[in-house]
Design a protein around this motif. Sequence first.
Motif, PDB file in Angstrom:
ATOM      1  N   UNK A 189     -50.178   2.807  37.015  1.00 60.30           N
ATOM      2  CA  UNK A 189     -49.203   1.771  37.373  1.00 60.30           C
ATOM      3  C   UNK A 189     -48.135   1.656  36.288  1.00 60.30           C
ATOM      4  N   UNK A 190     -48.569   1.649  35.032  1.00 59.77           N
ATOM      5  CA  UNK A 190     -47.625   1.573  33.910  1.00 59.77           C
ATOM      6  C   UNK A 190     -46.686   2.772  33.914  1.00 59.77           C
ATOM      7  N   UNK A 191     -47.237   3.925  34.203  1.00 65.14           N
ATOM      8  CA  UNK A 191     -46.423   5.135  34.266  1.00 65.14           C
ATOM      9  C   UNK A 191     -45.414   5.051  35.404  1.00 65.14           C
ATOM     10  N   UNK A 192     -45.846   4.557  36.557  1.00 68.53           N
ATOM     11  CA  UNK A 192     -44.935   4.434  37.696  1.00 68.53           C
ATOM     12  C   UNK A 192     -43.810   3.456  37.394  1.00 68.53           C
ATOM     13  N   UNK A 193     -44.130   2.340  36.734  1.00 70.83           N
ATOM     14  CA  UNK A 193     -43.113   1.352  36.367  1.00 70.83           C
ATOM     15  C   UNK A 193     -42.080   1.987  35.437  1.00 70.83           C
ATOM     16  N   UNK A 194     -42.563   2.711  34.431  1.00 73.76           N
ATOM     17  CA  UNK A 194     -41.651   3.363  33.485  1.00 73.76           C
ATOM     18  C   UNK A 194     -40.820   4.442  34.172  1.00 73.76           C
ATOM     19  N   UNK A 195     -41.440   5.193  35.093  1.00 72.75           N
ATOM     20  CA  UNK A 195     -40.698   6.223  35.823  1.00 72.75           C
ATOM     21  C   UNK A 195     -39.561   5.608  36.636  1.00 72.75           C
ATOM     22  N   UNK A 196     -39.828   4.478  37.268  1.00 78.88           N
ATOM     23  CA  UNK A 196     -38.795   3.817  38.064  1.00 78.88           C
ATOM     24  C   UNK A 196     -37.634   3.380  37.185  1.00 78.88           C
ATOM     25  N   UNK A 197     -37.926   2.855  35.996  1.00 70.32           N
ATOM     26  CA  UNK A 197     -36.853   2.460  35.084  1.00 70.32           C
ATOM     27  C   UNK A 197     -36.060   3.678  34.621  1.00 70.32           C
ATOM     28  N   UNK A 198     -36.769   4.765  34.323  1.00 69.19           N
ATOM     29  CA  UNK A 198     -36.081   5.985  33.898  1.00 69.19           C
ATOM     30  C   UNK A 198     -35.188   6.537  35.007  1.00 69.19           C
ATOM     31  N   UNK A 239     -32.034   4.874  27.369  1.00 66.14           N
ATOM     32  CA  UNK A 239     -33.114   4.095  27.976  1.00 66.14           C
ATOM     33  C   UNK A 239     -33.910   4.953  28.955  1.00 66.14           C
ATOM     34  N   UNK A 240     -33.243   5.879  29.630  1.00 67.34           N
ATOM     35  CA  UNK A 240     -33.971   6.777  30.534  1.00 67.34           C
ATOM     36  C   UNK A 240     -34.961   7.635  29.763  1.00 67.34           C
ATOM     37  N   UNK A 241     -34.567   8.128  28.598  1.00 65.46           N
ATOM     38  CA  UNK A 241     -35.477   8.927  27.786  1.00 65.46           C
ATOM     39  C   UNK A 241     -36.605   8.074  27.229  1.00 65.46           C
ATOM     40  N   UNK A 242     -36.300   6.838  26.830  1.00 60.47           N
ATOM     41  CA  UNK A 242     -37.351   5.893  26.426  1.00 60.47           C
ATOM     42  C   UNK A 242     -38.399   5.775  27.523  1.00 60.47           C
ATOM     43  N   UNK A 243     -37.925   5.474  28.710  1.00 55.09           N
ATOM     44  CA  UNK A 243     -38.838   5.250  29.832  1.00 55.09           C
ATOM     45  C   UNK A 243     -39.526   6.531  30.276  1.00 55.09           C
ATOM     46  N   UNK A 244     -38.820   7.666  30.144  1.00 56.29           N
ATOM     47  CA  UNK A 244     -39.460   8.941  30.449  1.00 56.29           C
ATOM     48  C   UNK A 244     -40.627   9.222  29.515  1.00 56.29           C
ATOM     49  N   UNK A 252     -30.026  14.458  21.190  1.00 56.19           N
ATOM     50  CA  UNK A 252     -31.183  14.588  20.293  1.00 56.19           C
ATOM     51  C   UNK A 252     -31.847  13.235  20.069  1.00 56.19           C
ATOM     52  N   UNK A 253     -31.055  12.184  19.891  1.00 52.44           N
ATOM     53  CA  UNK A 253     -31.649  10.855  19.725  1.00 52.44           C
ATOM     54  C   UNK A 253     -32.436  10.445  20.965  1.00 52.44           C
ATOM     55  N   UNK A 254     -31.981  10.871  22.137  1.00 52.37           N
ATOM     56  CA  UNK A 254     -32.746  10.617  23.349  1.00 52.37           C
ATOM     57  C   UNK A 254     -34.091  11.322  23.327  1.00 52.37           C
ATOM     58  N   UNK A 255     -34.118  12.569  22.839  1.00 51.81           N
ATOM     59  CA  UNK A 255     -35.378  13.305  22.725  1.00 51.81           C
ATOM     60  C   UNK A 255     -36.310  12.655  21.709  1.00 51.81           C
ATOM     61  N   UNK A 256     -35.730  12.162  20.626  1.00 55.06           N
ATOM     62  CA  UNK A 256     -36.536  11.439  19.631  1.00 55.06           C
ATOM     63  C   UNK A 256     -37.209  10.236  20.283  1.00 55.06           C
ATOM     64  N   UNK A 257     -36.431   9.484  21.050  1.00 56.03           N
ATOM     65  CA  UNK A 257     -36.988   8.317  21.729  1.00 56.03           C
ATOM     66  C   UNK A 257     -38.039   8.716  22.750  1.00 56.03           C
TER      67      UNK A 257
END
Length: 414
Positions: free
Chosen positions: A270-279, A154-159, A25-30
């Motif tokens: 580009x920002x979305x792609x960067x975040x997707x790669x981190x996720x 962190x994956x949920x953050x980046x997602x 749930x905390x991941x979903x919040x993030x």
Amino acid sequence: MEKPDQIALPQQPIPQKKLPRTVIVLGLVSFFNDFASDIVVPLIPILLATVLAAGPIALGLIEGVADAVASLLKLWAGRHSDIMSGRRKGLAVAGYALSNITRPMLGLAGSWPLILVLRSIDRVGKGLRSAPRDALVADATPPGMHGYAFGYHRAMDNGGAVAGSLAAAAVLAWSGLNLTEVILWSAVPGFIAVLLLGVGVKENKEDKEDAAGHHPASPELPPLRWSLLSLPMRRYLLVLMLFTFARASETFILLLGHELGVGTVELLLLWSALSFCKAATSISGGQLADSLGRGTLMLIGWSTFSLSFLMLGLVQGSSGLWAVSIFYGLCAGMSEGAERAIISDYALPRERGTAFGWYHLMVGLAAIPAGLLFGSLWQFQSAATAFFFAGGLAALAAVLLRMWALPVRKLNAN
């Protein structure tokens, strides 16, 4: 918080593989909070450069002050959640609510100093929530799964960052709304994040009533002193602080793209792609940190950060910017869970909030000078100079992590 300098960490995955409900749930919040945040954050450098005619120094000051304000509060918030015998949820709810009330107002700002004020208030919310939330994750997770849990988080953050920046790009491209209107819409996913935390997280308070209806006295916490941290923890935090001088805000990558002539919608993609790669690499990186060692993943992350920023200093066009940003995102995601898992390894259960508070404070103390230094090098020298400097400093931090910071050498010896 004094602990032995050598602490044995589990080096093999434990049988349990399912993350606790609280962590999910905390991941979903993030996810929803970062959805809201990343509708706004990637637009800030564009707003500054186009509408408000402000340069790299203003961006560095805004991001540096915002991060420092957040970090100074994180130590207090983490400590307070420990003093309250593990009642961490209230601080987390207050922090998420403050950020998601303030953030949409950035769209109405008419000058960069006002953006600085609003961004700082937004980060006050982050300061209130971050250490208690990280401690909630650690409280709910078996020790051998901390890397996995923080990697998932962190994956949920980046997602959420992926979803937010894609939503902003789609709205700007097809709806006809302007920057201000897009930023105002960030209030919707922000509200969902606060609601999820309020109704979906049930924390296990430590001071349950006894049979007579009394609350047992909470054990007294040690004084809040730097010297009471273990020597490996202090060395690790000092090296992290040095690395923060290299870890300039990722919004500078967008500013670089803007100066190279990349359009607003493409920059959001580009920002979305960067975040997707981190996720995409955060969860596997956290699991590898649990099985192979936190230090190994940290060294990979910091070394590739150095290489990425050195390459950004050589970028001449859109295709090069995309290639380096994707490489950076994939490698950065691998080590994000390990960085926080090391903190949880060193903290006693009742001191986890304080430990994460120290972590965030040390990172924040370097935020203002780091942002100003990077922005000044950019404005008075060149973007390449700023990225080369950051890349070199990151390499130095990686060497010190390996050769001097004991958590890497002692906690992860195979």
